[in-house]
Scaffold this motif. Structure first.
Motif, short mmCIF file in Angstrom:
data_model
loop_
_atom_site.label_atom_id
_atom_site.label_comp_id
_atom_site.label_asym_id
_atom_site.label_seq_id
_atom_site.Cartn_x
_atom_site.Cartn_y
_atom_site.Cartn_z
N ASP A 11 57.48 32.77 75.26
CA ASP A 11 56.97 34.12 75.53
C ASP A 11 56.40 34.23 76.94
O ASP A 11 56.50 35.28 77.58
N LYS A 66 59.37 34.96 79.47
CA LYS A 66 60.35 36.01 79.22
C LYS A 66 60.29 37.07 80.32
O LYS A 66 59.22 37.51 80.71
N ALA A 120 62.74 27.06 77.92
CA ALA A 120 63.94 27.82 77.61
C ALA A 120 65.00 26.87 77.08
O ALA A 120 65.01 25.69 77.44
N TYR A 169 63.57 31.77 74.95
CA TYR A 169 62.57 31.59 76.00
C TYR A 169 61.18 31.54 75.37
O TYR A 169 60.90 32.21 74.37
#
Length: 114
Positions: free
Chosen positions: A61, A64, A49, A59
């Motif tokens: 994936d 997230k 992040a 972020y």
């Protein structure tokens, strides 16, 4: 010279939470793009992040909806709240800052295991 010091790593059970914190030295923190990276054994370091000076957040994936990055410019800190942790999140987590140059912390270990 800017120093970044991480804290908050440790052992957590799957599904648990941890909060990482990074404290930065110096007076120019508010100009830094800050981020958290992680590196698991045998894998490349990857961005988890990031948050820039305007508060724009990115972020990976894979995190997230589970991880939240935040910064406090008054305290020269950046935090990573990690929820719903899985064994795949286990890694050494590094604090990173960029303002002209790249700065790295020494890392903090996150272990996710029952």
């Amino acid at each position: 010279q800017v120093q970044l010091v991480e804290s908050g790593g440790g052992l957590v059970q799957p599904g648990g939470s941890l909060r990482l914190s990074c404290a930065a030295s110096g007076t120019m923190f508010k100009f830094f793009v800050m981020g958290w990276y992680r590196q698991a054994p045998g894998k490349q370091r990857e961005l988890v992040a990031s948050i820039n000076i305007g508060g724009t957040i990115n972020y990976a994936d894979s995190v997230k909806g589970r991880f939240t990055i935040s910064r406090d410019n008054a305290k020269n800190t950046v935090a990573l709240q990690m929820n719903s942790l899985s064994p795949e999140d286990a890694a050494v987590y590094y604090c990173h800052g960029r303002w002209g140059a790249d700065y790295w912390g020494r890392g903090t270990q996150v272990t996710v295991s029952s």
